[in-house]
Write a protein that holds these residues in place. Structure first.
Motif, PDB file in Angstrom:
ATOM      1  N   LEU A  69       0.794  -1.233   0.000  1.00  0.00           N
ATOM      2  CA  LEU A  69       0.000   0.000   0.000  1.00  0.00           C
ATOM      3  C   LEU A  69       0.823   1.279   0.000  1.00  0.00           C
ATOM      4  N   ASP A  70       1.993   1.256   0.655  1.00  0.00           N
ATOM      5  CA  ASP A  70       2.790   2.485   0.671  1.00  0.00           C
ATOM      6  C   ASP A  70       3.306   2.836  -0.734  1.00  0.00           C
ATOM      7  N   HIS A  71       3.152   1.905  -1.669  1.00  0.00           N
ATOM      8  CA  HIS A  71       3.574   2.129  -3.059  1.00  0.00           C
ATOM      9  C   HIS A  71       2.398   2.244  -4.024  1.00  0.00           C
ATOM     10  N   SER A  72       1.209   1.841  -3.586  1.00  0.00           N
ATOM     11  CA  SER A  72       0.132   1.647  -4.568  1.00  0.00           C
ATOM     12  C   SER A  72      -1.202   2.293  -4.210  1.00  0.00           C
ATOM     13  N   PHE A 191      12.872  -8.337   4.965  1.00  0.00           N
ATOM     14  CA  PHE A 191      12.953  -8.139   3.507  1.00  0.00           C
ATOM     15  C   PHE A 191      13.081  -6.671   3.101  1.00  0.00           C
ATOM     16  N   HIS A 192      13.871  -5.931   3.900  1.00  0.00           N
ATOM     17  CA  HIS A 192      14.196  -4.550   3.529  1.00  0.00           C
ATOM     18  C   HIS A 192      15.697  -4.337   3.711  1.00  0.00           C
ATOM     19  N   LEU A 193      16.249  -3.395   2.962  1.00  0.00           N
ATOM     20  CA  LEU A 193      17.679  -3.109   3.100  1.00  0.00           C
ATOM     21  C   LEU A 193      17.950  -2.266   4.342  1.00  0.00           C
ATOM     22  N   THR A 213      16.471   6.863   0.260  1.00  0.00           N
ATOM     23  CA  THR A 213      15.086   7.256   0.484  1.00  0.00           C
ATOM     24  C   THR A 213      14.326   6.096   1.135  1.00  0.00           C
ATOM     25  N   HIS A 214      13.010   6.268   1.317  1.00  0.00           N
ATOM     26  CA  HIS A 214      12.122   5.225   1.855  1.00  0.00           C
ATOM     27  C   HIS A 214      12.532   4.829   3.282  1.00  0.00           C
ATOM     28  N   PHE A 215      12.578   5.846   4.132  1.00  0.00           N
ATOM     29  CA  PHE A 215      13.132   5.661   5.475  1.00  0.00           C
ATOM     30  C   PHE A 215      12.114   5.085   6.447  1.00  0.00           C
TER      31      PHE A 215
HETATM   32 ZN   LIG Z   1       7.883   0.074   0.782  1.00  0.00          ZN
END
Ligand SMILES: [Zn+2]
Ligand SMILES: [Zn+2]
Length: 250
Positions: A69-72, A191-193, A213-215
């Motif tokens: 959802l944070d992307h879509s 599953f995040h960097l 980005t994407h903090f």
């Molecule tokens: Zn995300």
């Protein structure tokens, strides 16, 4: 002129839900082509409130890296805006198969509004007018792609949501590198960097510019620009932390 504007820099659920950072995705513009990548919650409003205004009616493409959802969340409204509510068949939509079935985030009624609807697949080339891009399959709980864009004869890589995997430096060779870094510490199970994994990636490549980005919440508390400065000193690279509304020329 070609540019990239950050309509949001939020990563992870709590930063998005509390809007500690905006979550409108990234606007990519080159000549008459305008793409929105990952229009999360507030994307439409952030575009319209941008100065100068970014007009969603002028979009020529909408791209989803994945369906979280944070992307879509604003993907449907951006497709409506691009196509004048379905009155003008125009533009292209690119998304993974699982954004359509079995649990659609792109609603069925507007799927024939754009001129083209293309499924993202690993290692394929796509094009919208002057802008082309290829895809890399990421390691994330839903079908997710990273991208290498060719914009204005330069390559801009987007390392989107993913767990670390050793091929990342070989897959992304952009002069400009945009990296989603949610975590301060390694946590492969989410599953995040993380910052140390971004350091691993940067130890073997030499991009001209890196944008973080994407903090996530902890990354925000730790001050993203301080993290960027430390990495910058360590690797001798230009590294900056994105802020909401930040624009870079390509
Ligand atoms: Zn995300
Ligand atoms: Zn995600």
């Amino acid at each position: 002129m070609a540019f990239i504007k950050f309509l949001g820099t939020a990563g992870a659920r709590f930063v998005m839900m509390e809007q500690l950072r905006a979550s409108g995705g990234v606007w990519i513009s080159s000549g008459s082509d305008n793409l929105i990548l990952d229009p999360g919650p507030g994307s439409l409003v952030r575009a319209l409130e941008s100065r100068p205004k970014l007009d969603p009616a002028k979009l020529t493409g909408v791209i989803l890296s994945h369906k979280h959802l944070d992307h879509s969340a604003d993907v449907n409204v951006m497709i409506e805006a691009m196509t004048a509510g379905g009155h003008t068949k125009r533009g292209a939509v690119f998304a993974p198969q699982d954004a359509f079935e079995p649990e659609p985030v792109i609603q069925k009624y507007l799927r024939n509004f754009p001129e083209r609807l293309e499924l993202l697949e690993a290692g394929k080339e796509y094009r919208v007018g002057e802008i082309s891009f290829n895809t890399v399959r990421m390691l994330h709980p839903v079908e997710t792609y990273g991208f290498n864009f060719k914009i204005n004869n330069r390559t801009v890589s987007f390392i989107t949501d993913t767990a670390y995997f050793p091929e990342i430096p070989d897959c992304f060779r952009g002069e400009i590198m945009i990296i989603n870094v949610v975590l301060t510490e390694r946590k492969p199970e989410v599953f995040h960097l993380s910052v140390p994994e971004v350091a691993d990636i940067l130890s073997s490549i030499k991009p001209q510019k890196v944008i973080l980005t994407h903090f996530g919440r902890r990354t925000l508390t730790a001050n993203p620009q301080k993290i960027a400065d430390r990495l910058s000193q360590k690797f001798g690279l230009e590294i900056i932390a994105a802020t909401d509304g930040m624009m870079i020329e390509v």
